[in-house]
Design a protein around this motif. Sequence first.
Motif, mmCIF file in Angstrom:
data_model
loop_
_atom_site.group_PDB
_atom_site.id
_atom_site.type_symbol
_atom_site.label_atom_id
_atom_site.label_comp_id
_atom_site.label_asym_id
_atom_site.label_seq_id
_atom_site.Cartn_x
_atom_site.Cartn_y
_atom_site.Cartn_z
ATOM 1 N N GLY A 40 5.167 -24.987 -21.130
ATOM 2 C CA GLY A 40 4.707 -26.365 -21.324
ATOM 3 C C GLY A 40 3.231 -26.516 -20.985
ATOM 4 N N VAL A 49 3.287 -20.470 -22.423
ATOM 5 C CA VAL A 49 4.331 -20.464 -23.449
ATOM 6 C C VAL A 49 4.629 -21.916 -23.784
ATOM 7 N N ASP A 104 5.821 -24.513 -27.370
ATOM 8 C CA ASP A 104 6.124 -24.573 -28.809
ATOM 9 C C ASP A 104 5.270 -25.631 -29.516
ATOM 10 N N ALA A 139 7.836 -26.908 -19.398
ATOM 11 C CA ALA A 139 8.284 -27.221 -20.759
ATOM 12 C C ALA A 139 9.588 -28.008 -20.686
ATOM 13 N N ILE A 151 11.034 -34.661 -22.553
ATOM 14 C CA ILE A 151 10.700 -35.530 -21.420
ATOM 15 C C ILE A 151 11.113 -36.991 -21.601
ATOM 16 N N TYR A 159 18.765 -37.030 -19.428
ATOM 17 C CA TYR A 159 17.525 -36.395 -18.954
ATOM 18 C C TYR A 159 17.625 -36.089 -17.462
ATOM 19 N N GLN A 205 -2.733 -37.467 -20.982
ATOM 20 C CA GLN A 205 -1.386 -38.042 -21.152
ATOM 21 C C GLN A 205 -1.337 -38.756 -22.493
HETATM 22 N N1 LIG Z 1 4.556 -37.157 -16.824
HETATM 23 C C1 LIG Z 1 5.352 -37.575 -15.861
HETATM 24 O O1 LIG Z 1 5.148 -38.674 -15.307
HETATM 25 C C2 LIG Z 1 6.515 -36.727 -15.392
HETATM 26 C C3 LIG Z 1 7.373 -37.258 -14.417
HETATM 27 C C4 LIG Z 1 8.439 -36.484 -13.981
HETATM 28 C C5 LIG Z 1 8.631 -35.209 -14.479
HETATM 29 N N2 LIG Z 1 7.795 -34.717 -15.441
HETATM 30 C C6 LIG Z 1 8.033 -33.359 -15.945
HETATM 31 O O2 LIG Z 1 6.810 -32.645 -15.975
HETATM 32 C C7 LIG Z 1 6.823 -31.730 -17.072
HETATM 33 C C8 LIG Z 1 5.573 -31.908 -17.934
HETATM 34 O O3 LIG Z 1 5.585 -33.233 -18.467
HETATM 35 P P1 LIG Z 1 4.345 -33.849 -19.264
HETATM 36 O O4 LIG Z 1 4.266 -35.274 -18.884
HETATM 37 O O5 LIG Z 1 3.156 -32.979 -19.110
HETATM 38 O O6 LIG Z 1 4.909 -33.805 -20.746
HETATM 39 P P2 LIG Z 1 4.313 -33.155 -22.097
HETATM 40 O O7 LIG Z 1 5.236 -33.563 -23.200
HETATM 41 O O8 LIG Z 1 2.878 -33.465 -22.230
HETATM 42 O O9 LIG Z 1 4.478 -31.600 -21.806
HETATM 43 C C9 LIG Z 1 5.643 -30.866 -22.111
HETATM 44 C C10 LIG Z 1 5.199 -29.609 -22.827
HETATM 45 O O10 LIG Z 1 6.359 -28.805 -23.092
HETATM 46 C C11 LIG Z 1 6.286 -28.339 -24.419
HETATM 47 N N3 LIG Z 1 7.661 -28.089 -24.872
HETATM 48 C C12 LIG Z 1 8.630 -28.995 -25.102
HETATM 49 N N4 LIG Z 1 9.757 -28.380 -25.501
HETATM 50 C C13 LIG Z 1 9.486 -27.045 -25.508
HETATM 51 C C14 LIG Z 1 10.245 -25.895 -25.829
HETATM 52 N N5 LIG Z 1 11.522 -25.980 -26.231
HETATM 53 N N6 LIG Z 1 9.664 -24.689 -25.737
HETATM 54 C C15 LIG Z 1 8.359 -24.579 -25.348
HETATM 55 N N7 LIG Z 1 7.596 -25.640 -25.026
HETATM 56 C C16 LIG Z 1 8.164 -26.858 -25.106
HETATM 57 C C17 LIG Z 1 5.579 -29.429 -25.206
HETATM 58 O O11 LIG Z 1 4.981 -28.972 -26.397
HETATM 59 C C18 LIG Z 1 4.537 -29.885 -24.184
HETATM 60 O O12 LIG Z 1 3.342 -29.136 -24.287
HETATM 61 C C19 LIG Z 1 8.143 -31.962 -17.819
HETATM 62 O O13 LIG Z 1 9.067 -31.000 -17.361
HETATM 63 C C20 LIG Z 1 8.554 -33.348 -17.375
HETATM 64 O O14 LIG Z 1 9.954 -33.522 -17.428
HETATM 65 C C21 LIG Z 1 6.744 -35.453 -15.919
#
Ligand SMILES: NC(=O)c1ccc[n+]([C@@H]2O[C@H](COP(=O)([O-])OP(=O)(O)OC[C@H]3O[C@@H](n4cnc5c(N)ncnc54)[C@H](O)[C@@H]3O)[C@@H](O)[C@H]2O)c1
Length: 313
Positions: free
Chosen positions: A7, A30, A32, A78, A81, A145, A180
């Motif tokens: 991710g 890594v 996607d 990854a 979300i 989720y 974001q």
């Molecule tokens: N942003 C928040 O406030 C928040 C809060 C709690 C938890 N999280 C967790 O933090 C992590 C990052 O979140 P974010 O806000 O940066 O979201 P984001 O969507 O920007 O990042 C997620 C990344 O994972 C990649 N991805 C998704 N499915 C995939 C797969 N099957 N294989 C490979 N890559 C894949 C996406 O392309 C993306 O780059 C996540 O696990 C999310 O659940 C985020």
Amino acid sequence: MRVLVTGGAGFIGSNLVDRLLADGHEVVVVDDLSSGSRENLAGAAAVDRFRLHELDVRDPALVDLAAELQPEVICHLAAQISVRMSVADPVRDASVNVEGTARVLTAAREGRTRKVVFASSVAVYGRPTTIPVPGDAPTDPRSPYAASKLSGEIYLATFRALYGLEYTTLVLSNVYGPRQSPDGEAGVVAIFTDALLSGTPTVVYGDGTQTRDYVYVDDVVDGFVRACGQAGDGRRFNLGTGIQTTDRRLHALIADAAGAPDKPGFAPPRVGDLPAMAVDPVPAHEGLGWEPRTDLAAGIKHTVEWARERCHA
Ligand SMILES: NC(=O)c1ccc[n+]([C@@H]2O[C@H](COP(=O)([O-])OP(=O)(O)OC[C@H]3O[C@@H](n4cnc5c(N)ncnc54)[C@H](O)[C@@H]3O)[C@@H](O)[C@H]2O)c1
């Protein structure tokens, strides 16, 4: 140290990649690119210690990749979300978040990885009775989720028991900051910023008194970096500020930073929205030496400046 970031093309992941590279580490991403982008990694791509593999974390090729690269640490971010998406399609959510995590842990085992650092969510607490939520609060998942994130946590403990694979789980509150996306449902800072910079009407759901715990992305990244060492092995920590900010105050702060009128529209509260949330950061301070350093007004100012330069120039 060689670190694999799943991710890593996303919001938090790409900020983590930049920090790891700045600290002198070798970084393999890594991703996607389903919600992340190469643009987020434009700076990283110029560094020769960086590599991007466009790959789904569920793909068995991940195991071969880890066996070849032998990353010392894997930061697993990854994920699918979206809470709403998880309700609409729980099977897809479980596929990415549960199967994907099992694949990452299998890859870690094959790659002789020492430790996995996992991004979990405050969603695992459901509707907490104590705020700020203590680190040892009971979990109570109320969406697919939340269930899939909690499953990930349980898999980490299982692989530690089976194979001695170390882990730290970081339970993230509402993270905000540069990169974001305003497209999702969760990034309210990004949504308000985008709308207020482009002169689009903003909507506050409910009467504006609903609260969340906003933590700046650089602080969250610092938590990941600290957890990449030996601190916090086998433990889980909340990463939040412990401070509740109302929707109305958040809107006022962003409007001020954007130089826009602070006049949101109001709509009925959305079904399932929590009235309040904040998490206790003290255990993360004790276990990781972590603390949230960025004041909300300062973090919002940086975020609005970034959005103005990147998207509204
Ligand atoms: N942003 C928040 O406030 C928040 C809060 C709690 C938890 N999280 C967790 O933090 C992590 C990052 O979140 P974010 O806000 O940066 O979201 P984001 O969507 O920007 O990042 C997620 C990344 O994972 C990649 N991805 C998704 N499915 C995939 C797969 N099957 N294989 C490979 N890559 C894949 C996406 O392309 C993306 O780059 C996540 O696990 C999310 O659940 C985020």
